[in-house]
Scaffold this motif. Structure first.
Motif, PDB file in Angstrom:
ATOM      1  N   MET A 208       0.827  -1.218   0.000  1.00 12.96           N
ATOM      2  CA  MET A 208       0.000   0.000   0.000  1.00 12.96           C
ATOM      3  C   MET A 208       0.859   1.265   0.000  1.00 12.96           C
ATOM      4  SD  MET A 208      -3.050  -1.259   2.580  1.00 12.96           S
ATOM      5  CE  MET A 208      -1.946  -1.825   3.896  1.00 12.96           C
ATOM      6  N   SER A 209       1.978   1.208  -0.705  1.00 13.59           N
ATOM      7  CA  SER A 209       2.927   2.318  -0.695  1.00 13.59           C
ATOM      8  C   SER A 209       2.375   3.575  -1.364  1.00 13.59           C
ATOM      9  CB  SER A 209       4.223   1.915  -1.409  1.00 13.59           C
ATOM     10  OG  SER A 209       4.900   0.929  -0.694  1.00 13.59           O
ATOM     11  N   TYR A 210       1.634   3.378  -2.451  1.00 12.67           N
ATOM     12  CA  TYR A 210       1.164   4.521  -3.231  1.00 12.67           C
ATOM     13  C   TYR A 210       0.021   4.091  -4.143  1.00 12.67           C
ATOM     14  CZ  TYR A 210       3.949   2.160  -6.798  1.00 12.67           C
ATOM     15  OH  TYR A 210       4.456   1.218  -7.657  1.00 12.67           O
ATOM     16  N   VAL A 211      -0.671   5.082  -4.661  1.00 12.47           N
ATOM     17  CA  VAL A 211      -1.661   4.877  -5.718  1.00 12.47           C
ATOM     18  C   VAL A 211      -1.181   5.647  -6.935  1.00 12.47           C
ATOM     19  CG1 VAL A 211      -4.014   5.368  -6.486  1.00 12.47           C
ATOM     20  CG2 VAL A 211      -3.620   4.539  -4.172  1.00 12.47           C
ATOM     21  N   LYS A 212      -1.214   5.005  -8.090  1.00 13.30           N
ATOM     22  CA  LYS A 212      -0.781   5.680  -9.313  1.00 13.30           C
ATOM     23  C   LYS A 212      -1.995   6.316  -9.979  1.00 13.30           C
ATOM     24  CE  LYS A 212       2.720   4.206 -11.565  1.00 13.30           C
ATOM     25  NZ  LYS A 212       3.700   3.476 -12.415  1.00 13.30           N
ATOM     26  N   CYS A 213      -1.895   7.621 -10.257  1.00 14.74           N
ATOM     27  CA  CYS A 213      -2.986   8.341 -10.906  1.00 14.74           C
ATOM     28  C   CYS A 213      -3.221   7.759 -12.306  1.00 14.74           C
ATOM     29  CB  CYS A 213      -2.667   9.829 -11.008  1.00 14.74           C
ATOM     30  SG  CYS A 213      -3.892  10.776 -11.938  1.00 14.74           S
ATOM     31  N   ASP A 215      -4.614   9.036 -14.797  1.00  6.91           N
ATOM     32  CA  ASP A 215      -4.531  10.047 -15.857  1.00  6.91           C
ATOM     33  C   ASP A 215      -3.096  10.490 -16.139  1.00  6.91           C
ATOM     34  OD1 ASP A 215      -7.316  10.081 -16.252  1.00  6.91           O
ATOM     35  OD2 ASP A 215      -7.560  11.431 -14.547  1.00  6.91           O
ATOM     36  N   CYS A 216      -2.375  10.867 -15.071  1.00  7.72           N
ATOM     37  CA  CYS A 216      -1.029  11.422 -15.279  1.00  7.72           C
ATOM     38  C   CYS A 216       0.094  10.476 -14.862  1.00  7.72           C
ATOM     39  CB  CYS A 216      -0.885  12.749 -14.539  1.00  7.72           C
ATOM     40  SG  CYS A 216      -0.935  12.585 -12.734  1.00  7.72           S
ATOM     41  N   GLY A 217      -0.246   9.395 -14.147  1.00  8.18           N
ATOM     42  CA  GLY A 217       0.780   8.442 -13.734  1.00  8.18           C
ATOM     43  C   GLY A 217       1.522   8.832 -12.478  1.00  8.18           C
ATOM     44  N   LYS A 218       1.159   9.959 -11.862  1.00  7.83           N
ATOM     45  CA  LYS A 218       1.837  10.398 -10.640  1.00  7.83           C
ATOM     46  C   LYS A 218       1.538   9.446  -9.498  1.00  7.83           C
ATOM     47  CE  LYS A 218       2.103  14.245  -7.360  1.00  7.83           C
ATOM     48  NZ  LYS A 218       1.582  15.595  -6.993  1.00  7.83           N
ATOM     49  N   GLU A 219       2.562   9.185  -8.672  1.00  6.45           N
ATOM     50  CA  GLU A 219       2.381   8.318  -7.511  1.00  6.45           C
ATOM     51  C   GLU A 219       1.918   9.143  -6.313  1.00  6.45           C
ATOM     52  OE1 GLU A 219       5.907   6.053  -6.834  1.00  6.45           O
ATOM     53  OE2 GLU A 219       5.758   4.963  -8.737  1.00  6.45           O
ATOM     54  N   ILE A 220       0.770   8.781  -5.768  1.00 15.75           N
ATOM     55  CA  ILE A 220       0.180   9.515  -4.644  1.00 15.75           C
ATOM     56  C   ILE A 220       0.324   8.658  -3.386  1.00 15.75           C
ATOM     57  CG2 ILE A 220      -1.933  10.571  -3.747  1.00 15.75           C
ATOM     58  CD1 ILE A 220      -2.898  10.592  -6.733  1.00 15.75           C
ATOM     59  N   THR A 221       0.947   9.229  -2.349  1.00 19.75           N
ATOM     60  CA  THR A 221       1.149   8.498  -1.097  1.00 19.75           C
ATOM     61  C   THR A 221      -0.066   8.701  -0.204  1.00 19.75           C
ATOM     62  OG1 THR A 221       2.389  10.404  -0.258  1.00 19.75           O
ATOM     63  CG2 THR A 221       3.659   8.581  -1.192  1.00 19.75           C
ATOM     64  N   VAL A 222      -1.015   7.805  -0.321  1.00 23.61           N
ATOM     65  CA  VAL A 222      -2.303   7.917   0.383  1.00 23.61           C
ATOM     66  C   VAL A 222      -2.115   7.934   1.898  1.00 23.61           C
ATOM     67  CG1 VAL A 222      -4.551   6.821   0.738  1.00 23.61           C
ATOM     68  CG2 VAL A 222      -3.468   6.742  -1.513  1.00 23.61           C
ATOM     69  N   PHE A 223      -1.183   7.141   2.400  1.00 22.42           N
ATOM     70  CA  PHE A 223      -0.990   7.040   3.846  1.00 22.42           C
ATOM     71  C   PHE A 223       0.132   7.944   4.351  1.00 22.42           C
ATOM     72  CE2 PHE A 223      -2.917   2.932   2.689  1.00 22.42           C
ATOM     73  CZ  PHE A 223      -4.025   2.980   3.528  1.00 22.42           C
ATOM     74  N   GLY A 224       0.507   8.942   3.561  1.00 22.28           N
ATOM     75  CA  GLY A 224       1.555   9.864   3.981  1.00 22.28           C
ATOM     76  C   GLY A 224       2.943   9.379   3.619  1.00 22.28           C
ATOM     77  N   GLU A 225       3.922  10.098   4.091  1.00 18.94           N
ATOM     78  CA  GLU A 225       5.317   9.803   3.756  1.00 18.94           C
ATOM     79  C   GLU A 225       5.731   8.428   4.264  1.00 18.94           C
ATOM     80  OE1 GLU A 225       9.803  11.585   4.695  1.00 18.94           O
ATOM     81  OE2 GLU A 225       8.016  12.598   5.448  1.00 18.94           O
ATOM     82  N   SER A 226       6.394   7.688   3.399  1.00 16.78           N
ATOM     83  CA  SER A 226       6.863   6.353   3.771  1.00 16.78           C
ATOM     84  C   SER A 226       8.060   6.442   4.712  1.00 16.78           C
ATOM     85  CB  SER A 226       7.263   5.578   2.513  1.00 16.78           C
ATOM     86  OG  SER A 226       7.900   4.364   2.872  1.00 16.78           O
ATOM     87  N   HIS A 227       8.103   5.505   5.645  1.00 12.84           N
ATOM     88  CA  HIS A 227       9.242   5.409   6.573  1.00 12.84           C
ATOM     89  C   HIS A 227      10.031   4.124   6.313  1.00 12.84           C
ATOM     90  CE1 HIS A 227       7.683   8.767   9.046  1.00 12.84           C
ATOM     91  NE2 HIS A 227       6.505   8.287   8.683  1.00 12.84           N
ATOM     92  N   LEU A 228       9.858   3.593   5.119  1.00 14.46           N
ATOM     93  CA  LEU A 228      10.467   2.303   4.809  1.00 14.46           C
ATOM     94  C   LEU A 228      11.987   2.341   4.872  1.00 14.46           C
ATOM     95  CD1 LEU A 228      10.052  -0.629   3.876  1.00 14.46           C
ATOM     96  CD2 LEU A 228      10.112   0.200   1.523  1.00 14.46           C
ATOM     97  N   ASP A 246      -3.662  -0.934  -5.866  1.00 14.59           N
ATOM     98  CA  ASP A 246      -4.132  -1.010  -7.241  1.00 14.59           C
ATOM     99  C   ASP A 246      -5.474  -1.728  -7.277  1.00 14.59           C
ATOM    100  OD1 ASP A 246      -4.586  -1.475  -9.928  1.00 14.59           O
ATOM    101  OD2 ASP A 246      -2.505  -1.950 -10.390  1.00 14.59           O
ATOM    102  N   PRO A 247      -6.543  -1.009  -7.649  1.00 13.52           N
ATOM    103  CA  PRO A 247      -7.867  -1.665  -7.682  1.00 13.52           C
ATOM    104  C   PRO A 247      -7.926  -2.857  -8.628  1.00 13.52           C
ATOM    105  CG  PRO A 247      -7.940   0.512  -8.724  1.00 13.52           C
ATOM    106  CD  PRO A 247      -6.626   0.403  -8.025  1.00 13.52           C
ATOM    107  N   LYS A 248      -7.087  -2.864  -9.665  1.00 16.54           N
ATOM    108  CA  LYS A 248      -7.083  -3.998 -10.590  1.00 16.54           C
ATOM    109  C   LYS A 248      -6.554  -5.255  -9.901  1.00 16.54           C
ATOM    110  CE  LYS A 248      -6.547  -1.238 -14.810  1.00 16.54           C
ATOM    111  NZ  LYS A 248      -5.663  -0.920 -15.964  1.00 16.54           N
ATOM    112  N   PRO A 264       5.674  -6.490 -11.072  1.00 16.50           N
ATOM    113  CA  PRO A 264       7.101  -6.155 -11.202  1.00 16.50           C
ATOM    114  C   PRO A 264       7.691  -5.567  -9.925  1.00 16.50           C
ATOM    115  CG  PRO A 264       5.722  -4.583 -12.403  1.00 16.50           C
ATOM    116  CD  PRO A 264       4.831  -5.712 -11.991  1.00 16.50           C
ATOM    117  N   TRP A 265       6.846  -4.987  -9.077  1.00 11.79           N
ATOM    118  CA  TRP A 265       7.317  -4.397  -7.826  1.00 11.79           C
ATOM    119  C   TRP A 265       7.764  -5.445  -6.813  1.00 11.79           C
ATOM    120  CZ3 TRP A 265       2.589  -6.267  -6.244  1.00 11.79           C
ATOM    121  CH2 TRP A 265       1.507  -6.052  -7.097  1.00 11.79           C
ATOM    122  N   LEU A 266       7.538  -6.733  -7.105  1.00  9.86           N
ATOM    123  CA  LEU A 266       8.021  -7.794  -6.216  1.00  9.86           C
ATOM    124  C   LEU A 266       9.177  -8.585  -6.819  1.00  9.86           C
ATOM    125  CD1 LEU A 266       4.813  -9.317  -4.550  1.00  9.86           C
ATOM    126  CD2 LEU A 266       6.663  -8.073  -3.436  1.00  9.86           C
TER     127      LEU A 266
END
Length: 279
Positions: A208-213, A215-228, A246-248, A264-266
């Motif tokens: 759940m790191s981010y949601v990709k828009c 329309d524009c492909g921008k990564e949105i950090t829904v849960f705020g800044e990552s501390h990973l 990713d809803p898909k 691919p992220w794994l």
């Protein structure tokens, strides 16, 4: 715990006393017909971070690379593995033991849901019973020529995770987290338990790191800044991936089509697991 109150059964005790039996003393033998090369635990310090998703997709990725993979669903009270693979039939048995159910691409799966008459029935069992069932998934199930067996662990550090750590010879664990600030504390518990049990930690995956828009492909950090990165650095862990919201992906899992998901992220996490064999 005082000596007079000690049952000498460390598998059901969380105390760190001087007389505690070494973890390897509790290792259970697999079914005599089983052949398993590597066992990987997928763990977290809390529920709801996506362990089952990571477990399933790692099994899928290694399966695509030509390995025979399996999934042992140790999350007995919340078994979601059959659902994401679209499995509804019952596991069968023969004179050698319980035979896991195969997914459509050949991944072996065992889960309590495959043994219940009604897959929607709740599992209302006490901890020791649940722990014993998980142990039987190792000792009584015939894992035939499995290169990588992934264990989807229940959250936390209670009876069942302890049973897995002590009974099953894990070659390594992957820790799954989410971006919230409390992650450091959660990872700390998982790391501490792994060190107590002398289990290697392969690395950490953030879900759940981010949601990709769309329309524009921008990564949105829904849960705020990552501390990973800070968390990984603090505990000396490798970062093995950041999984998007990713809803898909959710739709495919709900439909039982985990084997159709490209992840691919794994890839780095799959590479790290594969290194156990390649050295």
């Amino acid at each position: 715990m005082s000596e007079e109150n000690c049952s000498h059964d460390c598998s059901s005790c969380g105390e760190s006393c001087s007389s505690r039996t070494e973890p390897q003393d509790f290792l259970a033998k697999p079914n005599p017909q089983s052949k398993i090369d590597r066992v990987i635990g997928v763990v977290s310090g809390k529920g709801g971070v996506g362990k089952s998703l990571v477990t399933s997709l790692l099994a899928v990725q290694l399966n695509r690379r030509g390995y025979h993979t399996g999934v042992l669903d140790a999350d007995v009270t919340g078994p979601s593995i059959p659902k994401v693979f679209g499995i509804h039939q019952h596991a069968m048995g023969n004179e050698n033991g319980i035979v896991p159910v195969k997914t459509r691409t050949g991944i072996d799966v065992i889960s309590v849901n495959l043994l219940l008459e009604d897959e929607n029935a709740p599992v209302v069992w006490r901890g020791p019973i649940i722990a014993n069932v998980v142990k039987q998934f190792w000792t009584d199930v015939v894992w035939k020529d499995v290169n990588y067996l992934f264990v989807d662990m229940p959250p936390g550090t209670g009876d069942v995770p302890l049973t897995v750590f002590q009974s099953i010879p894990l070659d390594g664990i992957v820790i799954v987290t989410s971006p919230q600030e409390l992650v450091s504390m959660i990872v700390s518990k998982a790391v501490s338990m792994a060190k107590m049990m002398n289990i290697p930690i392969l690395g950490i995956v953030e879900n759940m790191s981010y949601v990709k828009c769309p329309d524009c492909g921008k990564e949105i950090t829904v849960f705020g800044e990552s501390h990973l990165e800070q968390t990984a650095q603090k505990f000396g862990l490798k970062v093995l991936g950041r999984c998007p919201l990713d809803p898909k992906v959710s739709a495919e899992c709900d439909a039982g089509n985990a084997e159709d998901i490209e992840a691919p992220w794994l890839s780095d996490a799959a590479d790290e697991v594969e290194r156990l064999t390649k050295g």
